[in-house]
Design a protein around this motif. Structure first.
Motif, PDB file in Angstrom:
ATOM      1  N   ARG A  30      -2.594   1.450  -2.894  1.00  0.00           N
ATOM      2  CA  ARG A  30      -2.783   2.355  -1.889  1.00  0.00           C
ATOM      3  C   ARG A  30      -4.418   2.857  -2.098  1.00  0.00           C
ATOM      4  N   ASP A  31      -4.679   2.362  -3.048  1.00  0.00           N
ATOM      5  CA  ASP A  31      -6.332   2.738  -3.327  1.00  0.00           C
ATOM      6  C   ASP A  31      -7.396   2.097  -2.757  1.00  0.00           C
ATOM      7  N   SER A  32      -7.363   0.876  -2.216  1.00  0.00           N
ATOM      8  CA  SER A  32      -8.108   0.014  -1.620  1.00  0.00           C
ATOM      9  C   SER A  32      -7.818  -0.374  -0.311  1.00  0.00           C
ATOM     10  N   TRP A  33      -8.753  -0.602   0.592  1.00  0.00           N
ATOM     11  CA  TRP A  33      -8.685  -1.133   1.756  1.00  0.00           C
ATOM     12  C   TRP A  33      -8.081  -2.499   1.948  1.00  0.00           C
ATOM     13  N   ASN A  34      -7.235  -3.114   2.395  1.00  0.00           N
ATOM     14  CA  ASN A  34      -6.811  -4.497   2.461  1.00  0.00           C
ATOM     15  C   ASN A  34      -7.186  -5.023   4.108  1.00  0.00           C
ATOM     16  N   SER A  35      -7.262  -6.635   3.990  1.00  0.00           N
ATOM     17  CA  SER A  35      -7.575  -6.932   5.091  1.00  0.00           C
ATOM     18  C   SER A  35      -6.914  -8.466   4.984  1.00  0.00           C
ATOM     19  N   ASP A  36      -5.967  -9.070   5.844  1.00  0.00           N
ATOM     20  CA  ASP A  36      -5.246 -10.255   5.899  1.00  0.00           C
ATOM     21  C   ASP A  36      -6.035 -11.307   6.788  1.00  0.00           C
ATOM     22  N   ARG A  37      -7.150 -10.874   7.148  1.00  0.00           N
ATOM     23  CA  ARG A  37      -8.076 -11.768   8.257  1.00  0.00           C
ATOM     24  C   ARG A  37      -8.119 -13.306   7.285  1.00  0.00           C
ATOM     25  N   LEU A  38      -7.598 -14.363   7.986  1.00  0.00           N
ATOM     26  CA  LEU A  38      -7.407 -15.631   7.178  1.00  0.00           C
ATOM     27  C   LEU A  38      -8.736 -16.325   6.897  1.00  0.00           C
ATOM     28  N   VAL A  39      -9.447 -16.235   7.788  1.00  0.00           N
ATOM     29  CA  VAL A  39     -10.989 -17.133   7.671  1.00  0.00           C
ATOM     30  C   VAL A  39     -11.947 -16.501   6.758  1.00  0.00           C
ATOM     31  N   THR A  40     -12.037 -15.129   6.763  1.00  0.00           N
ATOM     32  CA  THR A  40     -12.911 -14.533   5.694  1.00  0.00           C
ATOM     33  C   THR A  40     -12.416 -14.367   4.393  1.00  0.00           C
ATOM     34  N   ASN A  41     -11.035 -14.510   4.318  1.00  0.00           N
ATOM     35  CA  ASN A  41     -10.200 -14.568   3.095  1.00  0.00           C
ATOM     36  C   ASN A  41     -10.420 -15.717   2.429  1.00  0.00           C
ATOM     37  N   VAL A  42     -10.740 -17.000   3.151  1.00  0.00           N
ATOM     38  CA  VAL A  42     -10.670 -18.303   2.567  1.00  0.00           C
ATOM     39  C   VAL A  42     -12.315 -18.365   2.169  1.00  0.00           C
ATOM     40  N   LEU A  43     -12.969 -17.791   3.077  1.00  0.00           N
ATOM     41  CA  LEU A  43     -14.396 -18.091   2.770  1.00  0.00           C
ATOM     42  C   LEU A  43     -15.031 -17.117   1.395  1.00  0.00           C
ATOM     43  N   LEU A  44     -14.375 -16.067   1.223  1.00  0.00           N
ATOM     44  CA  LEU A  44     -14.626 -15.061   0.166  1.00  0.00           C
ATOM     45  C   LEU A  44     -13.650 -15.148  -0.966  1.00  0.00           C
ATOM     46  N   ARG A 100      -8.144  -9.201   0.116  1.00  0.00           N
ATOM     47  CA  ARG A 100      -6.812  -8.674  -0.661  1.00  0.00           C
ATOM     48  C   ARG A 100      -7.113  -7.870  -1.684  1.00  0.00           C
ATOM     49  N   HIS A 101      -8.008  -6.829  -1.417  1.00  0.00           N
ATOM     50  CA  HIS A 101      -8.634  -5.966  -2.362  1.00  0.00           C
ATOM     51  C   HIS A 101      -7.541  -5.111  -3.204  1.00  0.00           C
ATOM     52  N   SER A 102      -6.625  -4.608  -2.436  1.00  0.00           N
ATOM     53  CA  SER A 102      -5.821  -3.715  -2.951  1.00  0.00           C
ATOM     54  C   SER A 102      -4.745  -4.423  -4.144  1.00  0.00           C
ATOM     55  N   ASP A 103      -4.395  -5.487  -3.785  1.00  0.00           N
ATOM     56  CA  ASP A 103      -3.804  -6.249  -5.017  1.00  0.00           C
ATOM     57  C   ASP A 103      -4.777  -6.438  -6.110  1.00  0.00           C
ATOM     58  N   HIS A 104      -5.857  -6.972  -5.717  1.00  0.00           N
ATOM     59  CA  HIS A 104      -6.909  -7.078  -6.660  1.00  0.00           C
ATOM     60  C   HIS A 104      -6.963  -5.912  -7.911  1.00  0.00           C
ATOM     61  N   HIS A 105      -7.127  -4.772  -7.140  1.00  0.00           N
ATOM     62  CA  HIS A 105      -7.274  -3.764  -7.990  1.00  0.00           C
ATOM     63  C   HIS A 105      -5.918  -3.278  -8.569  1.00  0.00           C
ATOM     64  N   THR A 133      -3.617 -16.173  -5.835  1.00  0.00           N
ATOM     65  CA  THR A 133      -2.423 -15.598  -6.200  1.00  0.00           C
ATOM     66  C   THR A 133      -2.236 -14.121  -5.661  1.00  0.00           C
ATOM     67  N   LEU A 134      -3.370 -13.482  -5.244  1.00  0.00           N
ATOM     68  CA  LEU A 134      -3.177 -12.257  -4.599  1.00  0.00           C
ATOM     69  C   LEU A 134      -2.549 -12.009  -3.447  1.00  0.00           C
ATOM     70  N   ARG A 135      -1.832 -11.087  -3.247  1.00  0.00           N
ATOM     71  CA  ARG A 135      -0.878 -10.750  -2.270  1.00  0.00           C
ATOM     72  C   ARG A 135      -1.008  -9.760  -1.330  1.00  0.00           C
ATOM     73  N   SER A 136      -0.536  -9.618  -0.269  1.00  0.00           N
ATOM     74  CA  SER A 136      -0.667  -8.476   0.899  1.00  0.00           C
ATOM     75  C   SER A 136       0.386  -7.498   0.515  1.00  0.00           C
ATOM     76  N   ALA A 137      -0.002  -6.263   0.106  1.00  0.00           N
ATOM     77  CA  ALA A 137       1.053  -5.149  -0.318  1.00  0.00           C
ATOM     78  C   ALA A 137       1.255  -4.235   1.010  1.00  0.00           C
ATOM     79  N   GLU A 138       2.448  -3.885   1.521  1.00  0.00           N
ATOM     80  CA  GLU A 138       2.945  -3.302   2.530  1.00  0.00           C
ATOM     81  C   GLU A 138       2.220  -1.704   2.279  1.00  0.00           C
ATOM     82  N   GLU A 139       2.143  -1.223   1.205  1.00  0.00           N
ATOM     83  CA  GLU A 139       1.834   0.058   0.992  1.00  0.00           C
ATOM     84  C   GLU A 139       0.137   0.302   1.096  1.00  0.00           C
TER      85      GLU A 139
END
Length: 372
Positions: free
Chosen positions: A287-301, A306-311, A320-326
């Motif tokens: 809940r403490d980081s903004w997330n984005s699942d835009r595919l192209v930028t995620n591949v390039l970066l 998927r910063h929420s799961d990273h933190h 292996t980072l995941r997209s979290a519903e919260e």
């Protein structure tokens, strides 16, 4: 049947990650593209790619919010292919820097062409910090060393210390210089984050060395190790191409740092961790980081968005980072959001109501700029 389908999807995605080298590779080809097409605009291929092409591709391709199974997680974590994708970034990064240095030193380029080339290399420098970010989180000594090498081009070696031991500890709190506050513009945030992160890195490394009974001028000083790589790199470039190369080296590093700090700005804007009964902040969650699942930028970066799961799980490798519903969701990918961040009224129109909605309208839960 389901397992077979999941494996097929996983294998198709596997080969997308090598596209993470597209950004540094953009520094290898501007001269050839200009020669083949006659369009001098290709000296600016870095900004064109990041600020125009990628946002359009993000909109066209869409999101990838699917998550892997536990079986796939174990397979992906141990697959060294993904490590080599990050390793490959470095030789391409520095080959581009050397080629650009040669072109800059040549009298054949006009000033505007040199500025375009510098902007392109600055973009590569900033994305190099992102690659260092991925490598610096790993426990393996090789990857940690490579992280310091990747930071040499930007001269931002203290990021290696501050990000892991400072930002990840204080993230989404008023004490973290790299967590943007509600109502704080990008232009207010940049000096606070840059200088605050630098001071924090000095304090953290001084404290670590003191605990180990080491002096500041020690071979174990991570800051001196990282900065010395920049000195060697820049010194070698000056030795080969002359002092004429100095403005290029400085400007591309400034652009790279600006790119990294702009990404920092949008990753935690207005978010604040809840406090426990004892007054301490709760453990960082999705809940403490903004997330984005835009595919192209995620591949390039390398899945940076998927910063929420990273933190929440900093030990996880990027694949292996995941997209979290919260997790709170950005409306667009990082490339588009960086453009919005440069225009404070537009940024606030897009983001402020999303911050408030994330906390149910309770402004007391938000990380607010003190003067606001």
């Amino acid at each position: 049947m389901t397992d077979t389908k999941n494996i097929a999807v996983r294998d198709r995605k596997r080969y997308l990650w090598v596209l993470g080298t597209v950004a540094p590779a953009s520094a290898l080809f501007p001269a050839q593209l200009v020669h083949l097409t006659g369009f001098e605009l290709f000296w600016w291929i870095g900004p064109i790619l990041v600020l125009v092409a990628i946002p359009l591709l993000d909109l066209a391709v869409g999101r990838d919010s699917g998550n892997m199974s536990e079986q796939d997680y174990a397979v992906l974590s141990d697959d060294h292919y993904y490590r080599w994708c990050t390793y490959l970034f470095l030789p391409i990064q520095f080959a581009g820097l050397v080629i650009a240095g040669h072109l800059w030193a040549s009298p054949a380029l006009s000033l505007i062409d040199k500025l375009g080339l510098t902007a392109t290399l600055g973009i590569v420098s900033g994305i190099g910090i992102n690659t260092a970010h991925e490598l610096g989180h790993r426990a393996e000594h090789l990857e940690r060393r490579l992280a310091k090498i990747a930071l040499a081009q930007s001269g931002y070696g203290h990021f290696y210390v501050e990000h892991n031991r400072g930002h990840h500890v204080r993230v989404a709190t008023p004490a973290d210089p790299a967590s943007a506050r509600f109502g704080e513009s990008l232009w207010e945030f940049l000096p606070r984050s840059i200088f605050g992160g630098f001071r924090s890195a000095l304090a953290l490394e001084r404290e670590r060395l003191s605990r180990k009974g080491k002096r500041w001028f020690s071979r174990d000083n991570n800051l001196l190790q990282a900065w010395s790589l920049t000195v060697v790199l820049f010194g070698s470039m000056i030795l080969v191409f002359g002092y004429v190369i100095v403005p290029f080296l400085v400007m591309q590093a400034v652009i790279g740092v600006g790119l990294l700090e702009t990404v920092n700005y949008l990753e935690h804007y207005g978010l604040k961790r809840a406090r426990r009964a004892d007054g301490r902040y709760e453990r960082c969650s999705a809940r403490d980081s903004w997330n984005s699942d835009r595919l192209v930028t995620n591949v390039l970066l390398f899945h940076l968005q998927r910063h929420s799961d990273h933190h929440a799980n900093p030990g996880r490798r990027y694949q292996t980072l995941r997209s979290a519903e919260e997790a709170p969701q950005l409306p667009y990918g990082y490339a588009t959001m960086m453009v919005l961040a440069c225009i404070p009224p537009l940024w606030r129109a897009v983001m402020d109501h999303r911050v408030l909605e994330h906390y149910g309208g309770d402004i007391t839960l938000v990380n607010v700029r003190p003067r606001a």
